[in-house]
Design a protein around this motif. Structure first.
Motif, PDB file in Angstrom:
ATOM      1  N   PHE A   1      -1.140  19.003  -8.168  1.00 47.92           N
ATOM      2  CA  PHE A   1      -2.313  18.990  -7.293  1.00 47.92           C
ATOM      3  C   PHE A   1      -2.126  17.971  -6.169  1.00 47.92           C
ATOM      4  O   PHE A   1      -2.394  18.257  -5.001  1.00 47.92           O
ATOM      5  N   ALA A   2      -1.688  16.770  -6.529  1.00 44.45           N
ATOM      6  CA  ALA A   2      -1.511  15.711  -5.530  1.00 44.45           C
ATOM      7  C   ALA A   2      -0.414  16.074  -4.537  1.00 44.45           C
ATOM      8  O   ALA A   2      -0.529  15.788  -3.336  1.00 44.45           O
ATOM      9  N   SER A   3       0.656  16.706  -5.007  1.00 42.97           N
ATOM     10  CA  SER A   3       1.748  17.090  -4.110  1.00 42.97           C
ATOM     11  C   SER A   3       1.304  18.154  -3.117  1.00 42.97           C
ATOM     12  O   SER A   3       1.732  18.145  -1.952  1.00 42.97           O
ATOM     13  N   VAL A   4       0.460  19.086  -3.545  1.00 41.55           N
ATOM     14  CA  VAL A   4      -0.077  20.090  -2.629  1.00 41.55           C
ATOM     15  C   VAL A   4      -0.902  19.408  -1.540  1.00 41.55           C
ATOM     16  O   VAL A   4      -0.799  19.750  -0.347  1.00 41.55           O
ATOM     17  N   GLU A   5      -1.719  18.433  -1.929  1.00 35.17           N
ATOM     18  CA  GLU A   5      -2.537  17.723  -0.943  1.00 35.17           C
ATOM     19  C   GLU A   5      -1.668  16.940   0.035  1.00 35.17           C
ATOM     20  O   GLU A   5      -1.936  16.928   1.243  1.00 35.17           O
ATOM     21  N   GLN A   6      -0.619  16.312  -0.450  1.00 33.12           N
ATOM     22  CA  GLN A   6       0.274  15.572   0.443  1.00 33.12           C
ATOM     23  C   GLN A   6       1.053  16.512   1.351  1.00 33.12           C
ATOM     24  O   GLN A   6       1.342  16.177   2.506  1.00 33.12           O
ATOM     25  N   ARG A   7       1.393  17.687   0.846  1.00 36.91           N
ATOM     26  CA  ARG A   7       2.080  18.672   1.683  1.00 36.91           C
ATOM     27  C   ARG A   7       1.182  19.129   2.829  1.00 36.91           C
ATOM     28  O   ARG A   7       1.624  19.246   3.977  1.00 36.91           O
TER      29      ARG A   7
ATOM     30  N   LEU B   1      -1.244  11.770   4.112  1.00 36.01           N
ATOM     31  CA  LEU B   1      -1.289  11.312   2.718  1.00 36.01           C
ATOM     32  C   LEU B   1       0.100  11.055   2.142  1.00 36.01           C
ATOM     33  O   LEU B   1       0.215  10.474   1.059  1.00 36.01           O
ATOM     34  N   ARG B   2       1.129  11.468   2.848  1.00 39.88           N
ATOM     35  CA  ARG B   2       2.478  11.375   2.296  1.00 39.88           C
ATOM     36  C   ARG B   2       2.926   9.923   2.165  1.00 39.88           C
ATOM     37  O   ARG B   2       2.721   9.112   3.069  1.00 39.88           O
ATOM     38  N   GLY B   3       3.524   9.613   1.030  1.00 41.52           N
ATOM     39  CA  GLY B   3       3.994   8.269   0.770  1.00 41.52           C
ATOM     40  C   GLY B   3       2.917   7.298   0.348  1.00 41.52           C
ATOM     41  O   GLY B   3       3.199   6.111   0.144  1.00 41.52           O
ATOM     42  N   LYS B   4       1.686   7.793   0.185  1.00 39.85           N
ATOM     43  CA  LYS B   4       0.569   6.925  -0.171  1.00 39.85           C
ATOM     44  C   LYS B   4       0.049   7.275  -1.568  1.00 39.85           C
ATOM     45  O   LYS B   4       0.224   8.404  -2.043  1.00 39.85           O
ATOM     46  N   PRO B   5      -0.606   6.316  -2.247  1.00 39.22           N
ATOM     47  CA  PRO B   5      -1.180   6.616  -3.563  1.00 39.22           C
ATOM     48  C   PRO B   5      -2.391   7.536  -3.410  1.00 39.22           C
ATOM     49  O   PRO B   5      -3.374   7.182  -2.742  1.00 39.22           O
ATOM     50  N   VAL B   6      -2.313   8.704  -4.001  1.00 37.60           N
ATOM     51  CA  VAL B   6      -3.344   9.731  -3.854  1.00 37.60           C
ATOM     52  C   VAL B   6      -3.829  10.159  -5.234  1.00 37.60           C
ATOM     53  O   VAL B   6      -3.024  10.332  -6.164  1.00 37.60           O
ATOM     54  N   ALA B   7      -5.144  10.321  -5.351  1.00 39.87           N
ATOM     55  CA  ALA B   7      -5.734  10.877  -6.573  1.00 39.87           C
ATOM     56  C   ALA B   7      -6.582  12.074  -6.194  1.00 39.87           C
ATOM     57  O   ALA B   7      -7.381  12.009  -5.248  1.00 39.87           O
TER      58      ALA B   7
ATOM     59  N   ALA C   1      -5.591  14.470 -10.994  1.00 41.12           N
ATOM     60  CA  ALA C   1      -4.142  14.366 -10.815  1.00 41.12           C
ATOM     61  C   ALA C   1      -3.850  13.167  -9.932  1.00 41.12           C
ATOM     62  O   ALA C   1      -4.672  12.785  -9.098  1.00 41.12           O
ATOM     63  N   ALA C   2      -2.673  12.592 -10.110  1.00 39.82           N
ATOM     64  CA  ALA C   2      -2.283  11.420  -9.334  1.00 39.82           C
ATOM     65  C   ALA C   2      -0.877  11.608  -8.778  1.00 39.82           C
ATOM     66  O   ALA C   2       0.003  12.157  -9.456  1.00 39.82           O
ATOM     67  N   SER C   3      -0.674  11.163  -7.558  1.00 38.68           N
ATOM     68  CA  SER C   3       0.665  11.215  -6.964  1.00 38.68           C
ATOM     69  C   SER C   3       1.561  10.193  -7.649  1.00 38.68           C
ATOM     70  O   SER C   3       1.095   9.276  -8.333  1.00 38.68           O
ATOM     71  N   TYR C   4       2.861  10.326  -7.433  1.00 38.00           N
ATOM     72  CA  TYR C   4       3.790   9.376  -8.043  1.00 38.00           C
ATOM     73  C   TYR C   4       3.595   7.967  -7.487  1.00 38.00           C
ATOM     74  O   TYR C   4       3.806   6.981  -8.192  1.00 38.00           O
ATOM     75  N   GLU C   5       3.156   7.870  -6.235  1.00 35.52           N
ATOM     76  CA  GLU C   5       2.864   6.551  -5.675  1.00 35.52           C
ATOM     77  C   GLU C   5       1.708   5.889  -6.417  1.00 35.52           C
ATOM     78  O   GLU C   5       1.700   4.672  -6.621  1.00 35.52           O
ATOM     79  N   ALA C   6       0.722   6.696  -6.838  1.00 36.70           N
ATOM     80  CA  ALA C   6      -0.411   6.149  -7.586  1.00 36.70           C
ATOM     81  C   ALA C   6      -0.032   5.844  -9.030  1.00 36.70           C
ATOM     82  O   ALA C   6      -0.545   4.884  -9.633  1.00 36.70           O
ATOM     83  N   ARG C   7       0.865   6.627  -9.582  1.00 32.35           N
ATOM     84  CA  ARG C   7       1.259   6.415 -10.977  1.00 32.35           C
ATOM     85  C   ARG C   7       1.969   5.085 -11.184  1.00 32.35           C
ATOM     86  O   ARG C   7       1.947   4.534 -12.283  1.00 32.35           O
TER      87      ARG C   7
ATOM     88  N   CYS D   1      -5.592   0.369  -8.552  1.00 28.25           N
ATOM     89  CA  CYS D   1      -4.942   0.599  -7.256  1.00 28.25           C
ATOM     90  C   CYS D   1      -6.013   0.606  -6.170  1.00 28.25           C
ATOM     91  O   CYS D   1      -6.564   1.663  -5.828  1.00 28.25           O
ATOM     92  N   PRO D   2      -6.348  -0.553  -5.613  1.00 24.43           N
ATOM     93  CA  PRO D   2      -7.410  -0.626  -4.602  1.00 24.43           C
ATOM     94  C   PRO D   2      -7.146   0.237  -3.368  1.00 24.43           C
ATOM     95  O   PRO D   2      -8.086   0.617  -2.672  1.00 24.43           O
ATOM     96  N   GLU D   3      -5.877   0.535  -3.078  1.00 25.51           N
ATOM     97  CA  GLU D   3      -5.540   1.340  -1.898  1.00 25.51           C
ATOM     98  C   GLU D   3      -5.574   2.842  -2.196  1.00 25.51           C
ATOM     99  O   GLU D   3      -5.195   3.654  -1.346  1.00 25.51           O
ATOM    100  N   LEU D   4      -6.016   3.211  -3.385  1.00 23.93           N
ATOM    101  CA  LEU D   4      -5.991   4.612  -3.801  1.00 23.93           C
ATOM    102  C   LEU D   4      -6.862   5.469  -2.889  1.00 23.93           C
ATOM    103  O   LEU D   4      -7.996   5.113  -2.578  1.00 23.93           O
ATOM    104  N   LEU D   5      -6.318   6.623  -2.478  1.00 28.43           N
ATOM    105  CA  LEU D   5      -7.034   7.579  -1.637  1.00 28.43           C
ATOM    106  C   LEU D   5      -7.453   8.772  -2.488  1.00 28.43           C
ATOM    107  O   LEU D   5      -6.606   9.422  -3.119  1.00 28.43           O
TER     108      LEU D   5
END
Length: 340
Positions: free
Chosen positions: A5-11, A16-22, A34-40, A57-61
């Motif tokens: 899910f997170a990878s689809v959003e970053q795509r 959002l790419r390279g950033k912690p995404v939930a 779902a969480a991106s690998y940056e968030a994990r 992760c205070p910077e979580l998007l």
């Protein structure tokens, strides 16, 4: 799929790419889907309360889930699977078992599928290849993200013995804690317990655990549904804009799809063309007929009619697909009445 899910959003959103995404909600009652690998890297995981995820992760998007988009991408991926085998057992939108028994090289099949997923969707997938479902599932998580792990039959028991039981498919947090209390931390620990011991503590689940600890799993891959459509698609190594070449490629796709139609012994009333531009914009166009399409030539003719409506394509096409739906079995197809 890797952080699907997170990878689809970053795509779909380059910011959002390279950033912690939930994917999910960050409010008091929100939950991470779902969480991106940056968030994990910060310990953010699916099913975690959103407030807890923000503390880690205070910077979580946070982004709202788009399940219709995830389902659409999942269908694209499963269409690729079915170019290699009809024995596909989905576990969820982002995971499935495939039985490719008979292939010259299961590793090569896995590599080709992963490459086609990347070309078609812009996303990465990890694969596990082995001689049963249990070990293939474990192997698929071994080299994430964007990895491949092959466990040969002679290596299966040792591979299982080395892993923590919390990695075993079917062993959830509650069962893992119970095993820990019993001194079972690894596959080797589980293997050292005899069947009566496991039956006393885990009931009907014991037989599965006993076999799994020894690298054994006899469950077959079960296709979960009757196909509502049959087709084929191809992603091209370079974008194609020439009408003659597109027509030639469409004929090859029709051949591949019709071979599956004949194997399934069905006919269908609706033909759908799928066309993807270099920007990843995907267009589908469909035409339905009063009578089922019974020949490959009629199927291709319908596809060419739909393709003509999309030409010209000055920027080219990166993917082309053709699908038959509204399926009926050959035996169910109405037969014309004989003349008196």
């Amino acid at each position: 799929m890797d952080a699907f899910f997170a990878s689809v959003e970053q795509r779909d959103d380059p910011s959002l790419r390279g950033k912690p995404v939930a994917v999910g909600g960050g409010g008091p009652r929100g939950v991470v889907a779902a969480a991106s690998y940056e968030a994990r890297k910060f310990g953010v995981r699916s099913a975690m309360p959103g407030a807890q995820a923000v503390r880690r992760c205070p910077e979580l998007l946070f982004v709202k889930p788009r399940f219709d988009v995830y389902a659409s991408v999942s269908r694209e991926i499963r269409a690729i699977f079915r170019d290699y085998t009809d024995a596909v057992e989905p576990l969820s939108l982002d995971e499935a078992y495939l039985d490719v028994t008979g292939a010259e090289s299961a590793r090569a099949v896995a590599e080709e599928i992963r490459a086609r997923i990347r070309e078609t969707t812009g996303l990465t997938a990890s694969a596990g290849v082995s001689y049963n479902k249990f070990i293939a599932k474990l192997a698929s998580d071994q080299n994430k993200p964007d990895g491949l792990c092959v466990i040969l039959p002679g290596k299966g028991p040792a591979f299982v013995a080395s892993l923590p039981v919390s990695r075993f498919h079917g062993v959830g947090p509650v069962t893992a804690r119970k095993m820990e209390r019993l001194g079972i931390l690894t596959g080797a620990d589980l293997r050292d317990r005899d069947l009566p011991f496991l039956q006393a503590h885990f009931g009907s689940y014991a037989n599965y655990l006993y076999g799994a600890a020894r690298g054994e799993d006899h469950r077959p891959v079960r296709a979960s549904r009757i196909s509502k459509s049959i087709g084929a698609e191809r992603t091209f190594s370079t974008n194609i804009s020439a009408e003659a070449e597109l027509a030639e490629r469409l004929a090859g796709i029709a051949d591949a799809a019709w071979a599956r139609v004949e194997r399934a012994r069905v006919h269908g009333r609706t033909v759908t063309l799928k066309l993807r531009h270099p920007s990843f914009e995907t267009i589908t166009r469909a035409k339905s007929f009063a009578e089922p399409i019974a020949t490959r030539d009629a199927f291709l003719a319908a596809g060419r009619f739909l393709l003509a409506g999309q030409l010209p394509v000055p920027n080219g096409v990166r993917l082309l697909g053709l699908t038959l739906s509204g399926l009926v079995a050959e035996a169910e197809r109405p037969q014309p009445a004989l003349p008196l």
